[in-house]
Write a protein that holds these residues in place. Structure first.
Motif, mmCIF file in Angstrom:
data_model
loop_
_atom_site.group_PDB
_atom_site.id
_atom_site.type_symbol
_atom_site.label_atom_id
_atom_site.label_comp_id
_atom_site.label_asym_id
_atom_site.label_seq_id
_atom_site.Cartn_x
_atom_site.Cartn_y
_atom_site.Cartn_z
ATOM 1 N N LEU A 13 9.292 -35.302 83.303
ATOM 2 C CA LEU A 13 9.741 -33.359 82.593
ATOM 3 C C LEU A 13 9.874 -33.104 81.315
ATOM 4 O O LEU A 13 9.503 -33.913 80.325
ATOM 5 C CB LEU A 13 11.440 -33.483 82.330
ATOM 6 C CG LEU A 13 12.145 -33.913 84.514
ATOM 7 C CD1 LEU A 13 13.856 -33.852 84.283
ATOM 8 C CD2 LEU A 13 12.083 -32.743 85.237
ATOM 9 N N VAL A 14 8.905 -32.326 80.998
ATOM 10 C CA VAL A 14 8.491 -31.633 80.058
ATOM 11 C C VAL A 14 9.271 -30.484 78.999
ATOM 12 O O VAL A 14 9.301 -29.422 79.906
ATOM 13 C CB VAL A 14 6.912 -31.388 79.944
ATOM 14 C CG1 VAL A 14 6.696 -31.020 78.719
ATOM 15 C CG2 VAL A 14 6.136 -32.120 80.573
ATOM 16 N N LYS A 66 0.952 -30.717 76.387
ATOM 17 C CA LYS A 66 1.028 -30.815 77.680
ATOM 18 C C LYS A 66 -0.198 -30.776 78.911
ATOM 19 O O LYS A 66 -0.424 -31.507 79.844
ATOM 20 C CB LYS A 66 1.468 -29.252 78.218
ATOM 21 C CG LYS A 66 2.789 -27.915 77.534
ATOM 22 C CD LYS A 66 2.594 -27.316 78.234
ATOM 23 C CE LYS A 66 2.423 -26.100 77.376
ATOM 24 N NZ LYS A 66 2.604 -26.546 75.872
ATOM 25 N N ASP A 67 -1.592 -30.330 78.376
ATOM 26 C CA ASP A 67 -2.406 -31.319 78.474
ATOM 27 C C ASP A 67 -2.830 -32.326 78.632
ATOM 28 O O ASP A 67 -3.391 -32.997 80.303
ATOM 29 C CB ASP A 67 -3.666 -30.783 77.858
ATOM 30 C CG ASP A 67 -3.912 -29.213 78.186
ATOM 31 O OD1 ASP A 67 -3.917 -28.358 79.019
ATOM 32 O OD2 ASP A 67 -4.298 -28.191 77.351
ATOM 33 N N ILE A 115 7.372 -28.722 83.775
ATOM 34 C CA ILE A 115 7.638 -27.850 82.908
ATOM 35 C C ILE A 115 8.415 -27.209 82.643
ATOM 36 O O ILE A 115 8.614 -26.301 83.109
ATOM 37 C CB ILE A 115 6.142 -27.511 82.697
ATOM 38 C CG1 ILE A 115 4.892 -28.461 82.674
ATOM 39 C CG2 ILE A 115 5.774 -26.824 81.507
ATOM 40 C CD1 ILE A 115 4.598 -28.793 82.015
ATOM 41 N N VAL A 116 9.351 -27.046 81.520
ATOM 42 C CA VAL A 116 10.830 -26.640 81.375
ATOM 43 C C VAL A 116 10.559 -25.233 80.482
ATOM 44 O O VAL A 116 10.309 -26.247 79.315
ATOM 45 C CB VAL A 116 11.883 -27.453 81.599
ATOM 46 C CG1 VAL A 116 12.894 -26.443 81.650
ATOM 47 C CG2 VAL A 116 11.580 -28.633 83.066
ATOM 48 N N ARG A 131 1.611 -20.746 81.547
ATOM 49 C CA ARG A 131 0.743 -21.579 82.756
ATOM 50 C C ARG A 131 0.147 -22.516 83.152
ATOM 51 O O ARG A 131 0.400 -23.451 81.903
ATOM 52 C CB ARG A 131 -0.841 -20.725 82.089
ATOM 53 C CG ARG A 131 -1.343 -20.967 83.466
ATOM 54 C CD ARG A 131 -2.952 -20.281 82.335
ATOM 55 N NE ARG A 131 -2.665 -18.743 82.415
ATOM 56 C CZ ARG A 131 -3.384 -17.288 82.024
ATOM 57 N NH1 ARG A 131 -4.557 -18.030 82.780
ATOM 58 N NH2 ARG A 131 -3.225 -16.857 82.185
ATOM 59 N N VAL A 132 0.336 -23.162 83.837
ATOM 60 C CA VAL A 132 0.482 -24.654 84.308
ATOM 61 C C VAL A 132 -0.915 -24.941 85.266
ATOM 62 O O VAL A 132 -1.136 -23.800 86.136
ATOM 63 C CB VAL A 132 1.672 -25.317 85.019
ATOM 64 C CG1 VAL A 132 2.745 -24.739 84.080
ATOM 65 C CG2 VAL A 132 2.134 -24.570 86.534
ATOM 66 N N PRO A 133 -1.117 -25.585 85.218
ATOM 67 C CA PRO A 133 -2.532 -25.636 85.945
ATOM 68 C C PRO A 133 -2.220 -25.654 87.742
ATOM 69 O O PRO A 133 -1.650 -26.262 87.962
ATOM 70 C CB PRO A 133 -3.241 -27.471 86.194
ATOM 71 C CG PRO A 133 -2.664 -27.391 84.903
ATOM 72 C CD PRO A 133 -1.304 -27.150 84.748
#
Length: 149
Positions: A4-5, A13-14, A29-30, A36-38
């Motif tokens: 959990l981020v 993040k990357d 991702i919180v 934007r997430v992959p």
């Protein structure tokens, strides 16, 4: 296992994505606003309200012994450790049951000094060394959790 981020100001993040995909561990991702997430089935996004500590509350309510939390927030780290989670700061520093008490105390002292008008410098700029230390700490935490499982 899962990661959990606390993502609103997270500079790694990357790196989280890269390590998580290598270990085949889901990531959430919180954040308070869309990030934007992959596009990958192991990577999800949770957008919470913009209320005070909404992201922290969402994360803390879901932490267990199989969770790695990425955050620079000392109070969130304290809550997650008490719930049995593993917590790593973006600079690679692990928060542990042994270290969190002094981190909370230092945070309180610094807040008091700032409230009194003292001009204090902020944290050191994020460096390549911090990024490298983070990658190593996250990898080690996931390996440790896999061994326990």
């Amino acid at each position: 296992m899962r990661i959990l981020v606390d993502a609103d100001a997270c500079p790694v993040k990357d790196e989280v994505y890269r390590v998580a995909l290598r270990h085949v561990v889901p990531v959430t991702i919180v954040s308070n606003s869309p990030i934007r997430v992959p596009p990958h089935e192991l990577i999800g996004r949770e957008v919470v309200s913009d209320g005070f500590d909404a992201a922290d509350d969402w994360i803390a309510e879901r932490v267990d012994a199989a969770t790695v939390v990425i955050t620079a927030d000392i109070l969130l780290a304290d809550r997650c450790i008490k719930a049995g989670g593993t917590v790593i700061a973006p600079n690679g520093k692990p928060f542990t049951a042994a270290s969190i008490g002094s981190a909370v105390a230092v945070r309180a002292i610094m807040a008091d000094l700032r409230a009194g008008g003292d001009q204090l410098g902020g944290p050191a700029p994020f460096s390549k060394t911090d990024r490298s230390r983070f990658l190593q700490a996250l990898d080690e935490a996931l390996v440790r959790l896999k061994r326990r499982a």
